[in-house]
Design a protein around this motif. Structure first.
Motif, PDB file in Angstrom:
ATOM      1  N   MET A   1       7.226   7.563 -10.283  1.00 49.93           N
ATOM      2  CA  MET A   1       7.756   6.424 -11.050  1.00 49.93           C
ATOM      3  C   MET A   1       7.085   6.350 -12.428  1.00 49.93           C
ATOM      4  SD  MET A   1       7.970   3.567  -8.055  1.00 49.93           S
ATOM      5  CE  MET A   1       8.649   2.199  -8.985  1.00 49.93           C
ATOM      6  N   ILE A   2       5.777   6.572 -12.472  1.00 55.99           N
ATOM      7  CA  ILE A   2       5.056   6.556 -13.760  1.00 55.99           C
ATOM      8  C   ILE A   2       5.590   7.681 -14.646  1.00 55.99           C
ATOM      9  CG2 ILE A   2       2.812   6.907 -14.886  1.00 55.99           C
ATOM     10  CD1 ILE A   2       1.506   5.558 -12.411  1.00 55.99           C
ATOM     11  N   LEU A   3       5.741   8.874 -14.060  1.00 55.49           N
ATOM     12  CA  LEU A   3       6.235  10.018 -14.835  1.00 55.49           C
ATOM     13  C   LEU A   3       7.677   9.797 -15.317  1.00 55.49           C
ATOM     14  CD1 LEU A   3       4.726  12.941 -12.705  1.00 55.49           C
ATOM     15  CD2 LEU A   3       3.975  12.182 -14.986  1.00 55.49           C
ATOM     16  N   ALA A   4       8.448   9.018 -14.535  1.00 54.79           N
ATOM     17  CA  ALA A   4       9.846   8.747 -14.903  1.00 54.79           C
ATOM     18  C   ALA A   4       9.959   7.665 -15.974  1.00 54.79           C
ATOM     19  CB  ALA A   4      10.648   8.343 -13.668  1.00 54.79           C
ATOM     20  N   GLY A   5       8.863   6.900 -16.189  1.00 53.76           N
ATOM     21  CA  GLY A   5       8.932   5.920 -17.285  1.00 53.76           C
ATOM     22  C   GLY A   5       8.417   4.519 -17.009  1.00 53.76           C
TER      23      GLY A   5
ATOM     24  N   ASP B   1      -4.816  -7.174   1.024  1.00 50.02           N
ATOM     25  CA  ASP B   1      -5.277  -5.809   1.333  1.00 50.02           C
ATOM     26  C   ASP B   1      -4.334  -4.772   0.731  1.00 50.02           C
ATOM     27  OD1 ASP B   1      -7.388  -6.830   2.677  1.00 50.02           O
ATOM     28  OD2 ASP B   1      -6.623  -6.450   4.692  1.00 50.02           O
ATOM     29  N   ASP B   2      -3.019  -5.025   0.897  1.00 47.97           N
ATOM     30  CA  ASP B   2      -2.012  -4.104   0.338  1.00 47.97           C
ATOM     31  C   ASP B   2      -2.121  -4.048  -1.181  1.00 47.97           C
ATOM     32  OD1 ASP B   2      -1.049  -3.563   2.779  1.00 47.97           O
ATOM     33  OD2 ASP B   2       0.865  -4.621   2.582  1.00 47.97           O
ATOM     34  N   VAL B   3      -2.271  -5.222  -1.791  1.00 46.85           N
ATOM     35  CA  VAL B   3      -2.333  -5.293  -3.256  1.00 46.85           C
ATOM     36  C   VAL B   3      -3.548  -4.524  -3.770  1.00 46.85           C
ATOM     37  CG1 VAL B   3      -2.679  -6.840  -5.234  1.00 46.85           C
ATOM     38  CG2 VAL B   3      -1.047  -7.448  -3.444  1.00 46.85           C
ATOM     39  N   ALA B   4      -4.706  -4.755  -3.151  1.00 44.08           N
ATOM     40  CA  ALA B   4      -5.944  -4.079  -3.581  1.00 44.08           C
ATOM     41  C   ALA B   4      -5.786  -2.564  -3.467  1.00 44.08           C
ATOM     42  CB  ALA B   4      -7.129  -4.569  -2.748  1.00 44.08           C
ATOM     43  N   GLU B   5      -5.166  -2.116  -2.385  1.00 40.65           N
ATOM     44  CA  GLU B   5      -4.949  -0.674  -2.165  1.00 40.65           C
ATOM     45  C   GLU B   5      -4.022  -0.095  -3.238  1.00 40.65           C
ATOM     46  OE1 GLU B   5      -4.984   3.126  -0.650  1.00 40.65           O
ATOM     47  OE2 GLU B   5      -6.388   1.467  -0.268  1.00 40.65           O
ATOM     48  N   ARG B   6      -2.932  -0.817  -3.521  1.00 41.55           N
ATOM     49  CA  ARG B   6      -1.944  -0.360  -4.505  1.00 41.55           C
ATOM     50  C   ARG B   6      -2.572  -0.298  -5.909  1.00 41.55           C
ATOM     51  NH1 ARG B   6       3.393  -1.179  -2.573  1.00 41.55           N
ATOM     52  NH2 ARG B   6       2.373  -1.887  -0.693  1.00 41.55           N
ATOM     53  N   ILE B   7      -3.384  -1.311  -6.247  1.00 36.89           N
ATOM     54  CA  ILE B   7      -4.040  -1.330  -7.569  1.00 36.89           C
ATOM     55  C   ILE B   7      -4.975  -0.127  -7.698  1.00 36.89           C
ATOM     56  CG2 ILE B   7      -5.759  -2.584  -8.970  1.00 36.89           C
ATOM     57  CD1 ILE B   7      -4.394  -5.199  -8.067  1.00 36.89           C
ATOM     58  N   LYS B   8      -5.700   0.165  -6.625  1.00 34.74           N
ATOM     59  CA  LYS B   8      -6.632   1.296  -6.614  1.00 34.74           C
ATOM     60  C   LYS B   8      -5.861   2.605  -6.871  1.00 34.74           C
ATOM     61  CE  LYS B   8      -9.912   3.399  -3.335  1.00 34.74           C
ATOM     62  NZ  LYS B   8      -9.034   4.349  -2.620  1.00 34.74           N
ATOM     63  N   ILE B   9      -4.718   2.766  -6.206  1.00 37.87           N
ATOM     64  CA  ILE B   9      -3.902   3.986  -6.379  1.00 37.87           C
ATOM     65  C   ILE B   9      -3.405   4.100  -7.821  1.00 37.87           C
ATOM     66  CG2 ILE B   9      -1.721   5.119  -5.722  1.00 37.87           C
ATOM     67  CD1 ILE B   9      -2.118   3.931  -2.880  1.00 37.87           C
ATOM     68  N   ILE B  10      -2.922   2.977  -8.389  1.00 32.92           N
ATOM     69  CA  ILE B  10      -2.384   3.000  -9.765  1.00 32.92           C
ATOM     70  C   ILE B  10      -3.484   3.406 -10.742  1.00 32.92           C
ATOM     71  CG2 ILE B  10      -1.449   1.544 -11.638  1.00 32.92           C
ATOM     72  CD1 ILE B  10      -0.044  -0.053  -9.243  1.00 32.92           C
ATOM     73  N   ARG B  11      -4.697   2.885 -10.520  1.00 32.04           N
ATOM     74  CA  ARG B  11      -5.802   3.233 -11.433  1.00 32.04           C
ATOM     75  C   ARG B  11      -6.221   4.695 -11.280  1.00 32.04           C
ATOM     76  NH1 ARG B  11      -8.235  -2.754 -11.036  1.00 32.04           N
ATOM     77  NH2 ARG B  11      -6.989  -3.556 -12.758  1.00 32.04           N
ATOM     78  N   GLU B  12      -6.159   5.200 -10.058  1.00 31.88           N
ATOM     79  CA  GLU B  12      -6.443   6.635  -9.842  1.00 31.88           C
ATOM     80  C   GLU B  12      -5.401   7.488 -10.580  1.00 31.88           C
ATOM     81  OE1 GLU B  12      -6.354   7.205  -5.619  1.00 31.88           O
ATOM     82  OE2 GLU B  12      -8.299   6.219  -5.297  1.00 31.88           O
ATOM     83  N   LEU B  13      -4.132   7.072 -10.482  1.00 36.65           N
ATOM     84  CA  LEU B  13      -3.058   7.821 -11.154  1.00 36.65           C
ATOM     85  C   LEU B  13      -3.209   7.762 -12.671  1.00 36.65           C
ATOM     86  CD1 LEU B  13      -0.034   6.799  -8.884  1.00 36.65           C
ATOM     87  CD2 LEU B  13      -0.916   9.122  -9.191  1.00 36.65           C
TER      88      LEU B  13
ATOM     89  N   GLU C   1      -5.967   7.710 -14.271  1.00 42.18           N
ATOM     90  CA  GLU C   1      -7.015   8.701 -14.573  1.00 42.18           C
ATOM     91  C   GLU C   1      -6.448  10.117 -14.506  1.00 42.18           C
ATOM     92  OE1 GLU C   1     -10.563   8.585 -15.109  1.00 42.18           O
ATOM     93  OE2 GLU C   1     -10.107   6.518 -15.692  1.00 42.18           O
ATOM     94  N   GLU C   2      -5.751  10.399 -13.410  1.00 40.68           N
ATOM     95  CA  GLU C   2      -5.207  11.752 -13.189  1.00 40.68           C
ATOM     96  C   GLU C   2      -4.199  12.146 -14.270  1.00 40.68           C
ATOM     97  OE1 GLU C   2      -3.499  12.128  -9.246  1.00 40.68           O
ATOM     98  OE2 GLU C   2      -5.276  11.188  -8.355  1.00 40.68           O
TER      99      GLU C   2
END
Length: 480
Positions: free
Chosen positions: A26-30, A44-56, A58-59
């Motif tokens: 989704m990020i790569l698509a725009g 818990d879900d929100v914290a996990e999702r935020i962590k993934i977005i921040r990792e992405l 960086e990547e």
């Protein structure tokens, strides 16, 4: 290589966007901003999702932002006992207090001040306006008698709108305070406040942010009530962005009035030089279909033509079958229309001589000059992000490249039309710094040899003061 669209896409998180691979695509698509809808969120879900977005981020070396959207005072009826259908002319009691199973004669209402706030003759709308009732009488304590004007199935837990009632509930409910404190703790980039009616609603949230964070978190005021449209000047003075929340707005005011309100709000945001998001039902068909309707394509395109900074997806990405494809489709619509000469942004120069007058004036003339000399980019060094808001509002044809050593604003600025922000912390001499950022812009694919570039800076650079200098350069080399 960056996605070269300028209008930003806000996508709502949900069950359809729980996997890292989907979020990455989704990020790569725009996608520029992910929205967390606190009406349906587990911490818990929100914290996990935020962590993934921040990792992405960086990547992928991206600056995808996170917008926390507070629910606001959501009025609902209770659970119904079996199937209930009401017909025009029927009378029904709305009862507050202890919850109970409703039927065609009595239904539970979750808003305890309801009997004190409503008056005879006012309308009650249910289920996005599918059902309409008129208040016959109220006992002022726990019962409101209403007559059915527009009937149909009365379903469990459906939302209630009171377009003519001055409700006494604050925009920031107890649940919102709890959700906001959690969001502040997660260091979100923006917080959206639902059902804003008065400037005090925003002041209350500002105070809560100050109490729980050392940093400013900008606020988006969601405009979804007629009082908000009436009080827009006062609201704009206390928020950092607007959202035209057309779902509830189209229930609270007649739906045919919404298109002009949308245009009015976009113009008001441009005048205040704050971003504006257009939301609700933009690509609704793509929840279940791979093809949007012509009307939906037109709606997205017209929002860009109006001058929106961002367009938002709700169910399309939170629960839809095609979260990546809907972003790709939206990106292609945005790219096809945003360069059009038919888009006319009012160009009124800054006129009030405030302490920021010089900065505002430099930004305004940078945007004008960029169009005149067909500059490919305007670059600015900023510590607060102020110049990015200013330049973006003038809608230059050039890309707006922001260089900052303040990591907090890197993602915040991702909501702004045309803005791409990069981390940069080597403030040396003006010449060296500008050469440096020019090479970064070349490397990122925004500039090539022979392109014109406008650079804004605060002199002397090391003081990180207010922008006071404009410089025009023709790129001679792209060494990277």
């Amino acid at each position: 290589m960056p996605t070269k669209k300028k209008t930003k896409i806000v996508a709502t998180l949900g069950p359809a966007t729980s996997k890292k691979e989907v979020l990455k695509n989704m990020i790569l698509a725009g996608v520029d901003v992910f929205r967390i809808n606190f009406s349906h969120a587990s911490y818990d879900d929100v914290a996990e999702r935020i962590k993934i977005i921040r990792e992405l981020n960086e990547e992928l070396q991206m600056s995808t932002a996170i917008l926390a959207d507070l629910q606001g005072p959501k009025l609902r009826v209770g659970v119904m006992g079996g199937e209930v259908v009401v017909a025009p002319g029927d009378e029904i009691l709305f009862v507050t207090g202890e919850p109970f199973e409703g039927n065609a004669e009595r239904v539970y209402m979750n808003y305890k001040e309801f009997p004190r706030d409503v008056k005879a003759g006012e309308n009650i709308l249910l289920d996005d306006g599918k059902l309409m009732f008129e208040v016959v009488s109220t006992n002022g304590e726990n019962e409101v008698k209403a007559k059915v004007i527009q009937g149909g199935p009365l379903k469990s837990k459906k939302g209630v709108n009171l377009p003519n009632t001055n409700i006494s509930l604050p925009a920031l409910t107890e649940k919102d305070v709890k959700d906001a404190i959690f969001a502040i703790g997660q260091d979100v980039d923006w917080i959206a406040l639902s059902f804003v009616r008065f400037s005090q609603d925003l002041i209350d949230l500002q105070n809560l942010i100050k109490e729980h964070s050392e940093h400013k978190i900008p606020i988006v005021a969601k405009i979804e009530k007629p009082e908000a449209v009436e009080n827009i000047d006062k609201i704009v003075a206390y928020c950092d962005g607007l959202m035209v929340a057309r779902g509830d707005l189209g229930v609270e005011v007649p739906a045919h009035e919404v298109p002009l309100i949308q245009k009015q709000l976009v113009l008001r945001a441009k005048k205040a030089r704050i971003p504006v998001i257009i939301a609700t039902q933009m690509m609704e068909t793509m929840i279940t279909s791979l093809t949007p309707t012509r009307a939906e394509v037109n709606d997205v395109a017209n929002s860009v033509m109006d001058g929106a900074d961002a367009v938002m997806l709700s169910g399309e990405t939170s629960v839809g079958n095609y979260p990546v494809q809907v972003i790709e489709k939206m990106t292609s619509i945005l790219k096809s229309v945003e360069g059009s000469s038919l888009i006319n942004v009012p160009q009124t120069p800054p006129h009030i001589k405030t302490k920021r007058y010089i900065t505002k004036s430099v930004c305004y003339h940078a945007a004008l000059m960029a169009n005149e000399i067909q500059a490919k980019a305007i670059s600015t060094l900023t510590n607060s992000g102020y110049t990015a808001f200013q330049i973006s509002a003038w809608r230059p044809s050039a890309h707006i490249l922001v260089f900052t050593s303040n990591r907090r604003i890197l993602t915040q600025l991702n909501l702004l039309w045309g803005v791409k922000a990069f981390y940069y912390d080597k403030y040396v001499s003006t010449d060296e710094t500008i050469d440096d950022v020019n090479q970064i812009a070349c490397k990122k694919g925004f500039l090539d040899v022979g392109d014109m570039l406008i650079s804004l800076a605060a002199m002397p650079i090391k003081d990180k003061g207010m922008v006071n200098t404009l410089r025009v350069t023709e790129i001679e080399t792209c060494n990277f």
